[in-house]
Enzyme design. Structure first.
Site, PDB file in Angstrom:
ATOM      1  N   ASP A 203     109.942  45.602  66.859  1.00  0.00           N
ATOM      2  CA  ASP A 203     109.018  45.236  66.851  1.00  0.00           C
ATOM      3  C   ASP A 203     108.195  45.044  65.176  1.00  0.00           C
ATOM      4  OD1 ASP A 203     108.274  46.651  68.862  1.00  0.00           O
ATOM      5  OD2 ASP A 203     108.666  48.248  68.570  1.00  0.00           O
ATOM      6  N   ASP A 229     106.320  44.642  69.591  1.00  0.00           N
ATOM      7  CA  ASP A 229     105.076  45.126  69.290  1.00  0.00           C
ATOM      8  C   ASP A 229     105.070  44.728  68.108  1.00  0.00           C
ATOM      9  OD1 ASP A 229     104.396  46.153  72.253  1.00  0.00           O
ATOM     10  OD2 ASP A 229     105.734  47.789  71.395  1.00  0.00           O
ATOM     11  N   LYS A 266     100.391  50.105  69.483  1.00  0.00           N
ATOM     12  CA  LYS A 266     101.182  50.917  70.448  1.00  0.00           C
ATOM     13  C   LYS A 266     101.221  52.679  69.871  1.00  0.00           C
ATOM     14  CE  LYS A 266     104.880  49.973  73.599  1.00  0.00           C
ATOM     15  NZ  LYS A 266     105.979  49.579  73.483  1.00  0.00           N
ATOM     16  N   ALA A 428      72.382  52.650  59.813  1.00  0.00           N
ATOM     17  CA  ALA A 428      73.876  52.778  60.846  1.00  0.00           C
ATOM     18  C   ALA A 428      75.019  51.772  60.201  1.00  0.00           C
ATOM     19  CB  ALA A 428      73.600  53.781  61.960  1.00  0.00           C
TER      20      ALA A 428
END
Length: 444
Positions: A203, A229, A266, A428
């Site tokens: 990762d 990941d 993740k 907003a």
């Protein structure tokens, strides 16, 4: 955290007044005095001489550690540098790149039959800044991992670190509380040696805190083209926060050849852990103002988490699935659509699965592009060129200024969000990770 931020703002002359200055250089000697004129050769030797409040300045150039310089070997672990001397709250020890210079640690020659850590940090109250690690090796063929920077301490700051073109996880933290991982990059890391060679354990960033290891934050970090990941906190016993972080092309090579999992973020999950051994309560991770683009699997992934997480003002673009909220029941076996999540002000575009495995009735979700009406298109953004995410950082170390996925004039992203307590322009908040300026987004 206030102490850590103060350290970031102190100039070098103020630091020298608070402690000694030590120096490390590629052409130094560990038999030297550690002065600017007679620097040490290794960070390990500098630690021996450092005391709380001191700054170790690491000069630019390439450092090429050898197996003979390993600081620590035990069992399956081999640490090239082991920082185990702590600073204090008012006197941290700093390991900083010398201003304007880039120290690179090329670890490609270190190949013991063990798990390699380039920098293993078990101390607390340290600040590492501006260091680059490349070429970290994997030598074992069974289930294993190598690591660029491993944190097991508390109250540490890891700033402007780069870990790339090796077989290691970029930055990995399991133990320790209140650590800040700031403006760090991990890219093109691929373990092609162990198991099936796809790099399923590499990762960009991994944070898997043990019980009591609270307050860990990733801010302004980037992960791209890592074989597994981008950001991963599976098996975390405490909550982790990711904010203003970017994940791009994970699970692919730079040529977009498929490798391992390939999730951008993740956030959670416990694999096959028995229900009786799950943490109580289940931690609630926060992912906010983050970008996930062109990751092989999911951009934002709940990973079978048996509890909810907070997903706020994120943008997902062209991932296999943009938002995947797949969950489990409390037995940690029964797969269900995700429950208990809060999703607010998220933008999702250019994927056949804008959001999946999502139980809307069991979540608190509103003001997201996938529940507000017309689908977003490329016209809603100033740019859809994801390569912008890998541009050089600003001189300050902050993320690069870019147009990618920023709201375009007239975009459906503009003013479509809900006020969740962060600054915004116009009537907003905008949807997604980026708030349009008046000029770029035609804000009111």
């Amino acid at each position: 955290m206030r102490i850590g931020l103060l350290c970031l703002l102190l100039p070098a002359h103020a630091l020298s007044a608070r402690g000694a200055e030590l120096y490390v250089s590629p052409d130094g000697s560990d038999g030297g005095a550690g002065t600017r004129q007679s620097p040490f050769a290794t960070v390990q030797r500098a630690q021996e001489a450092a005391a709380p409040g001191d700054t170790v300045f690491i000069r630019g150039g390439t450092y090429r550690p050898t197996e003979g310089q390993l600081a620590y070997r035990k069992g399956i672990f081999a640490h090239i540098t082991h920082l185990d001397k702590s600073g204090t709250a008012d006197k941290p020890i700093r390991y900083w790149a010398f201003p304007g210079e880039r120290p690179v640690f090329d670890c490609s020659a270190v190949k013991p039959p063990q798990r390699v850590d380039a920098f293993y940090v078990s101390a607390s109250w340290l600040h590492l800044k501006g260091l680059e690690v490349t070429g970290v090796q994997v030598t074992l063929t069974n289930h294993t991992q190598a690591i660029g920077f491993e944190n097991d301490g508390s109250h540490n700051i890891y700033e402007q670190l780069s870990i790339h073109d090796g077989q290691a996880i970029g930055l990995y933290s399991v133990r320790g509380s209140d650590n800040l991982f700031l403006n760090c990059d991990a890219w093109n890391n691929w373990d092609f040696t162990s198991e099936n060679g796809k790099g399923g354990n590499t990762d960009g960033f991994g944070c898997h805190p043990t019980k009591g290891a609270t307050g860990n934050v990733f801010r302004g970090c980037r992960a791209w083209f890592n074989s597994d990941d981008g950001f991963d906190c599976i098996n975390a016993r405490e909550a982790v926060t990711f904010e203003n972080c970017w994940a791009f092309g994970n699970g692919y090579s730079p040529a977009f050849e498929p490798r391992a999992d390939g999730n951008g973020f993740k956030a959670g999950g416990y694999g096959s852990t028995p229900a009786a051994k799950l943490p109580q309560p289940i931690p609630r991770h926060t992912v906010r103002f983050c970008v996930a683009a062109r990751n092989k699997a999911s951009g934002f992934y709940a990973n079978h988490h048996p509890g909810g997480c907070d997903w706020l003002n994120n943008t997902a673009y062209r991932n296999g699935c943009n938002f995947n909220m797949q969950g489990r029941l409390a037995d940690n076996r029964t797969e269900v659509d995700g429950r208990g999540h809060t999703l607010r002000n998220n933008a999702s575009a250019a994927s056949s699965r804008l959001i999946d495995r999502f139980d809307a009735a069991a979540c608190d979700a509103s003001h997201n592009s996938f529940d507000l009406g017309p689908r977003l298109g490329d016209r809603d953004f100033l740019s859809v060129d994801a390569r912008e995410l890998t541009q050089p950082r600003q001189a300050s170390g902050d993320l690069p200024a870019l147009r990618f996925l920023h709201p375009a004039p007239g975009s459906g992203l503009l003013d479509a969000g809900a006020d969740i307590g962060f600054p915004f322009l116009g009537a907003a908040p905008d949807l997604g990770a980026f708030e349009a300026s008046g000029a770029a987004g035609n804000k009111r």
